[in-house]
Structures are given as C-alpha cells and as structure tokens.
Design a protein around this motif. Structure first.
Motif, PDB file in Angstrom:
ATOM      1  N   SER A  60       0.800  -1.226   0.000  1.00  0.00           N
ATOM      2  CA  SER A  60       0.000   0.000   0.000  1.00  0.00           C
ATOM      3  C   SER A  60       0.832   1.276   0.000  1.00  0.00           C
ATOM      4  CB  SER A  60      -0.958   0.016   1.197  1.00  0.00           C
ATOM      5  OG  SER A  60      -0.230  -0.025   2.409  1.00  0.00           O
ATOM      6  N   LYS A  62       3.628   3.780  -1.266  1.00  0.00           N
ATOM      7  CA  LYS A  62       4.351   4.135  -2.492  1.00  0.00           C
ATOM      8  C   LYS A  62       5.838   4.289  -2.197  1.00  0.00           C
ATOM      9  CE  LYS A  62       4.802   7.936  -5.794  1.00  0.00           C
ATOM     10  NZ  LYS A  62       4.338   9.256  -6.187  1.00  0.00           N
ATOM     11  N   HIS A  99      -2.553  -1.542  -3.624  1.00  0.00           N
ATOM     12  CA  HIS A  99      -3.640  -0.569  -3.514  1.00  0.00           C
ATOM     13  C   HIS A  99      -3.077   0.720  -2.941  1.00  0.00           C
ATOM     14  CE1 HIS A  99      -4.106  -1.412   0.894  1.00  0.00           C
ATOM     15  NE2 HIS A  99      -3.603  -2.573   0.509  1.00  0.00           N
ATOM     16  N   SER A 103      -0.018   2.069  -5.922  1.00  0.00           N
ATOM     17  CA  SER A 103      -0.471   1.842  -7.303  1.00  0.00           C
ATOM     18  C   SER A 103       0.440   2.550  -8.298  1.00  0.00           C
ATOM     19  CB  SER A 103      -1.916   2.300  -7.473  1.00  0.00           C
ATOM     20  OG  SER A 103      -2.039   3.687  -7.168  1.00  0.00           O
ATOM     21  N   LEU A 139      -3.611  -5.211  -9.058  1.00  0.00           N
ATOM     22  CA  LEU A 139      -3.950  -3.848  -8.660  1.00  0.00           C
ATOM     23  C   LEU A 139      -5.418  -3.788  -8.293  1.00  0.00           C
ATOM     24  CD1 LEU A 139      -3.405  -0.817  -8.304  1.00  0.00           C
ATOM     25  CD2 LEU A 139      -3.856  -0.555 -10.758  1.00  0.00           C
ATOM     26  N   CYS A 140      -5.716  -3.177  -7.170  1.00  0.00           N
ATOM     27  CA  CYS A 140      -7.092  -2.946  -6.731  1.00  0.00           C
ATOM     28  C   CYS A 140      -7.786  -2.047  -7.744  1.00  0.00           C
ATOM     29  CB  CYS A 140      -7.068  -2.285  -5.359  1.00  0.00           C
ATOM     30  SG  CYS A 140      -8.672  -1.672  -4.791  1.00  0.00           S
ATOM     31  N   THR A 143      -8.889   1.316  -6.303  1.00  0.00           N
ATOM     32  CA  THR A 143      -7.771   2.256  -6.248  1.00  0.00           C
ATOM     33  C   THR A 143      -7.486   2.812  -7.634  1.00  0.00           C
ATOM     34  OG1 THR A 143      -6.708   1.267  -4.316  1.00  0.00           O
ATOM     35  CG2 THR A 143      -5.266   2.439  -5.853  1.00  0.00           C
ATOM     36  N   ALA A 144      -7.491   1.935  -8.640  1.00  0.00           N
ATOM     37  CA  ALA A 144      -7.216   2.376 -10.010  1.00  0.00           C
ATOM     38  C   ALA A 144      -8.185   3.473 -10.431  1.00  0.00           C
ATOM     39  CB  ALA A 144      -7.291   1.193 -10.971  1.00  0.00           C
ATOM     40  N   LEU A 154      -0.572   0.270 -16.983  1.00  0.00           N
ATOM     41  CA  LEU A 154       0.134  -0.688 -16.132  1.00  0.00           C
ATOM     42  C   LEU A 154       1.296  -1.367 -16.844  1.00  0.00           C
ATOM     43  CD1 LEU A 154      -2.971  -2.382 -14.468  1.00  0.00           C
ATOM     44  CD2 LEU A 154      -1.517  -0.560 -13.533  1.00  0.00           C
TER      45      LEU A 154
END
Length: 181
Positions: A60, A62, A99, A103, A139-140, A143-144, A154
C-alpha cells in the motif's frame, strides 16, 4: 543538524552502485541478483521437505520516486531466501495485492514519469523480473479508479482485480497466506 549534513552530502555523492551494495551480512540471492538481498541464518525452525509456499503480500505504501518499493523487494527476498534454503522455485507461489499510493509503482515508465515530475519508476525492472518468475501482481480496481489508472497505464504482467479485498479473498481461497509485514 549541522554535524550530519557532511554525512548526508557524502552519501549523495556516492556512485549509485555503491549505494546498491548489500548491507553487511547480506548477499545477493540465487534468483534475483540485483535486489532482494538475503542473509544466511542457522534456523531452528526447519522447512519440511515438500513444503509449498503460497504467500500474498499487501502493498500500500508508495516508493520514493526512483527507488524500489520496499514490499516488492521483500517479495523478492522471500523467494531468494527460500530457494537458497533448498525449496524449489516451482514450490514458491507469490502474489502482491497493490492498492493506495503504491499503485503508482505499477505504472509504465511514461505514465510514471508524467505523474512523478519526470522521475523514473524504481520498481519497474524488479516487477518485470518478478513477473518473469511467475509472481502475480494484482492492482485494486477501486484504487485504479480513484487514481485514474487504466489497464493501459500498467506495466506488462500486472493484472487488475475488482478490489484489493476481492483479490485477498480469492487468493486465500486458493491457499495463500498473508505475509504479516
């Protein structure tokens, strides 16, 4: 503060390769040689013959632009240390559910640079190598949507799930355990 400034400046002036050297006591691993460094350990907890690992990592946070995401690095460490301990790579199944802010670390170089002031995605090469070894990245999708990320944004090999919650539930049904850190 003024006493540590020369140290900080000296570290910034070191060649990038010197900063990438394994920490004392650690060495590069047998699968991923440029990241995922590991240390030998005389473990009192034996890994039984025939053990099959199915592990999912929760990603989660970054990474700092230009740096490798620490949880992505941890997944490589997991693989490296168990292969070195004698577990066949075919018996190690790893997935990462991504997420939130992390992301960004899944974005192609052009999209990443556009969103991060021109910086390079420091996780892109590691993701490519992990995907080549069969590691799954999910990837969630929620979230995207929140971060306005499309599938075209991606890196190759990264999949989209309905949500992180969905990915975790489905992976647990497939026998994956959640790595607690």
């Amino acid at each position: 503060m003024l006493k540590i400034l020369p140290v900080v400046i000296a570290l910034l002036l070191l060649p990038a390769q010197a900063l990438a050297e394994p920490a004392p006591g650690f060495h590069s691993g047998p699968v991923f040689t440029t990241f995922g460094d590991i240390a030998p350990v005389e473990s009192d907890l034996a890994i039984p013959e025939g053990t099959v690992f199915r592990v999912v990592f929760n990603v989660s946070a970054k990474a700092t632009p230009g740096q490798l995401n620490t949880t992505i690095n941890a997944a490589a460490r997991f693989i490296n240390m168990h292969v070195e301990a004698g577990v066949p790579i075919s018996d190690i199944h790893v997935a990462l559910v991504v997420h939130g802010g992390a992301s960004s670390d899944l974005l192609t170089p052009a999209v990443y640079a556009a969103r991060n002031g021109g910086a390079a995605n420091g996780s892109a090469q590691a993701i490519s190598e992990l995907v080549d070894q069969g590691v799954a990245f999910w990837l969630c999708g929620q979230t995207a949507t929140a971060y306005q990320i499309t599938k075209a944004d991606l890196l190759p090999g990264v999949g989209m799930s309905l949500s992180a919650m969905t990915a975790f539930a489905l992976l647990q049904q497939q026998g994956y355990t959640l790595n607690p850190f």
